[in-house]
Design a protein around this motif. Sequence first.
Motif, PDB file in Angstrom:
ATOM      1  N   ASP A 319      -5.986 -13.402  -3.381  1.00  0.00           N
ATOM      2  CA  ASP A 319      -6.109 -11.941  -3.335  1.00  0.00           C
ATOM      3  C   ASP A 319      -7.575 -11.588  -3.179  1.00  0.00           C
ATOM      4  O   ASP A 319      -8.438 -12.219  -3.798  1.00  0.00           O
ATOM      5  CB  ASP A 319      -5.562 -11.290  -4.604  1.00  0.00           C
ATOM      6  N   VAL A 320      -7.881 -10.602  -2.388  1.00  0.00           N
ATOM      7  CA  VAL A 320      -9.264 -10.130  -2.262  1.00  0.00           C
ATOM      8  C   VAL A 320      -9.530  -9.091  -3.338  1.00  0.00           C
ATOM      9  O   VAL A 320      -8.609  -8.545  -3.958  1.00  0.00           O
ATOM     10  CB  VAL A 320      -9.535  -9.545  -0.866  1.00  0.00           C
ATOM     11  N   SER A 321     -10.803  -8.818  -3.548  1.00  0.00           N
ATOM     12  CA  SER A 321     -11.193  -7.874  -4.599  1.00  0.00           C
ATOM     13  C   SER A 321     -10.642  -6.483  -4.319  1.00  0.00           C
ATOM     14  O   SER A 321     -10.677  -5.996  -3.175  1.00  0.00           O
ATOM     15  CB  SER A 321     -12.721  -7.799  -4.693  1.00  0.00           C
ATOM     16  N   PRO A 322     -10.141  -5.823  -5.362  1.00  0.00           N
ATOM     17  CA  PRO A 322      -9.639  -4.456  -5.176  1.00  0.00           C
ATOM     18  C   PRO A 322     -10.770  -3.502  -4.811  1.00  0.00           C
ATOM     19  O   PRO A 322     -11.942  -3.793  -5.023  1.00  0.00           O
ATOM     20  CB  PRO A 322      -9.060  -4.113  -6.550  1.00  0.00           C
ATOM     21  N   GLU A 323     -10.383  -2.362  -4.295  1.00  0.00           N
ATOM     22  CA  GLU A 323     -11.338  -1.286  -4.045  1.00  0.00           C
ATOM     23  C   GLU A 323     -11.253  -0.325  -5.223  1.00  0.00           C
ATOM     24  O   GLU A 323     -10.183   0.183  -5.557  1.00  0.00           O
ATOM     25  CB  GLU A 323     -11.005  -0.573  -2.734  1.00  0.00           C
ATOM     26  N   TYR A 324     -12.387  -0.092  -5.897  1.00  0.00           N
ATOM     27  CA  TYR A 324     -12.414   0.721  -7.113  1.00  0.00           C
ATOM     28  C   TYR A 324     -12.942   2.124  -6.821  1.00  0.00           C
ATOM     29  O   TYR A 324     -13.895   2.300  -6.062  1.00  0.00           O
ATOM     30  CB  TYR A 324     -13.297   0.066  -8.179  1.00  0.00           C
ATOM     31  N   THR A 325     -12.336   3.089  -7.490  1.00  0.00           N
ATOM     32  CA  THR A 325     -12.796   4.475  -7.400  1.00  0.00           C
ATOM     33  C   THR A 325     -12.873   5.060  -8.801  1.00  0.00           C
ATOM     34  O   THR A 325     -11.885   5.022  -9.551  1.00  0.00           O
ATOM     35  CB  THR A 325     -11.829   5.335  -6.553  1.00  0.00           C
ATOM     36  N   ASP A 326     -14.059   5.580  -9.182  1.00  0.00           N
ATOM     37  CA  ASP A 326     -14.186   6.213 -10.500  1.00  0.00           C
ATOM     38  C   ASP A 326     -13.283   7.430 -10.571  1.00  0.00           C
ATOM     39  O   ASP A 326     -13.228   8.241  -9.631  1.00  0.00           O
ATOM     40  CB  ASP A 326     -15.635   6.636 -10.755  1.00  0.00           C
TER      41      ASP A 326
END
Length: 511
Positions: A319-326
Motif C-alpha cells: 500500500d502507498v502512503s495515504p493522502e492526509y488532510t487536516d
Amino acid sequence: MHITRYGRGIKKAAIIITAVTGFIVAFSIPFYTKSMLDTKVGYYSISINGVTVGAANSVNDVNEALANARKKLSAQYSSDVYMNPDIEIVEETRAIANRSSVDELSDDIYSYLFDNVLEVERNFDYTLKVDDYTVTLSSLEEVEDVLNQIVEQYDTLSQYKVTIASSEKIDSGYVVNLEKKSESNQSSDIVAAAIGGDGTTVNEATDVTNGGITAIEFKENVSIIAVPEGIEATASVEDALSQLTEEKTVNESYIVAEAEDLEFIASKYGVTVDDLVKLNPLINANTILVEGDIITVPAKETILTVVTTKQLSFQQDYDVSPEYTDDDSLSKYNNVVTSEGTTGQRYTEANIVYYNNTEMTRSYVTVGMYVTTEATPASISVGTLSSSSFTRPLATSVGTYKSGLFDDGSLNGVIWSVDSGTDVLAANDGTVTKARWYSDYGYVVEIKHSDGTITRYGYLSELSVSEGDTVTKGSVIAKTGNSGAASDNELLFEIWKSGVSLNPLDYVNKN
C-alpha cells in the motif's frame, strides 16, 4: 792478573748502568702496575625483579637475548603466556667481568623467567565487559562459547563466528570480532516478515529468495579483560548466557512513520493492539494513526544486543502512503478515512536491520523493482482539535504549523511559522516562572499551571509579563520573533510535566 785502565773503565760503566737501570725499574713498576689496575671493562648486565641474571658485551646483545628467551617461552604454550617482570639493563665497568654470548645469556634469562616469573592461562579468569556491565568466566573458551551461542540465535544460516584476539591497546585485554565464515550454510531460508516501512505496508510476503545476513555486530561495546584467578566470582556458561540475554520491558516513545498502523506497530514489538491501547489512553483499537504521531511502546531490552542486517527478496502486496488532510472539525486521534485506497503487488528487495528479533529499519531497493499492480492511496481526514482545557498559544487564524521535530531528532515541542510581533497567548491559567533570555530558547516565557504542567514559549521578541505574574488563559504574554536558535520568525511551544516533555498537540489545536 792485572786490569788495565781501559778494563777498569768498562767495569765502572757497567756498574753505573746497572745501578741506573735498577733505579728506573724500581720506580717504574709501581706506576705501571697501578695503570694496569685502573683499566676497567665496559659491558651491560640484566636484572629481573632485582636479581642479576647475566651480562653481555652490548645493550643490543642483552635485548636480543631477552627477546629470544620470551619467544622460547611463548612457543612452548598453545595458550597465552603472562609475564610482567621488572627488568633493568645497566651499564657496568669492572676490572673483571663474566660476560656471556647472546645464546648463553638467552638460556640464563629463559631459566630465570621459567622458574620465577612465568604465569600461564590457567591462573587467570576473564571478565566480559558489555558497556558498563560485567560477567566473569573461567576461560577464554567459555567467553567465546557464550558469545557464539548468543549470535547463533539470530544468525540462522550460521554465516558468522565470534573470534577473540589480544589487544595491543588494552593491558591483559582482548577484543571481540565477528567474522564471516569462509563457507556459510545457505541451506536454510529466512521468511520475510510480513511487515512494512519506508512508505509501504506489507500485507503478504511469499516466494522468498534469501540472500542471508549481510552484516552482523554487537550494538554495545564488548571487550575482555584477563584478571587473576579468584579475584572475581565466576559464572557458568549457562548463567552468563542468561544474564546477557534476559529481556526487560522498557516503555519508550515511538514516532509513527508513514503508512504504519496499530496492528503493524504491535506486531513489530511482539504485543497486541490492546497492549498498546493500555499504554496510550488517548487512543483506542480503531484509532487511525498518521505520520508523526507519538505513542508509547513496550520495547524489549537485553544487556547484549545483536544487530543484524538481512537482504531479502520477495513478492509482496503493498500500500502507498495515504493522502492526509487536516480537519478542524474532528478531535485529535478521531481520524476518518474519506476514501479507500487500493492494494498493489510487486517483486522487491529490502535491507532490513534488526535489534535482536525486532525490526528497526527497512530500506527498499527501488532499482529493478517490478510492479505488477499499481497501488492507489487512501484519503484520510486528520483531526486537529484538542479536548483538553489548554488553548492554542496563537489566535486560530494566525501562524502555520511547521514541525514537531527538531534538527537533533528531539520531540520536546512544536513550532509554528508566524510573522514577527504576533501576540503570544497563555495556553492556560497559571503563574509566570520565567520571563527572560534562556539559552537556545532566546527570550522565553514559562508558566506553571495548577495541575503541575508547565508551558514554555520560545523564540520571542518582546515579553509582556514578568516572573511572578498571574496570567489567565488567552491573555497576551509576549510577541513572536526569531531570538535564540530560531531559524526564522516562529514560535516554539512546549508542555512539560514532572520533568517529562509531552506532545503539545495532545493538548492544543494544531491549526
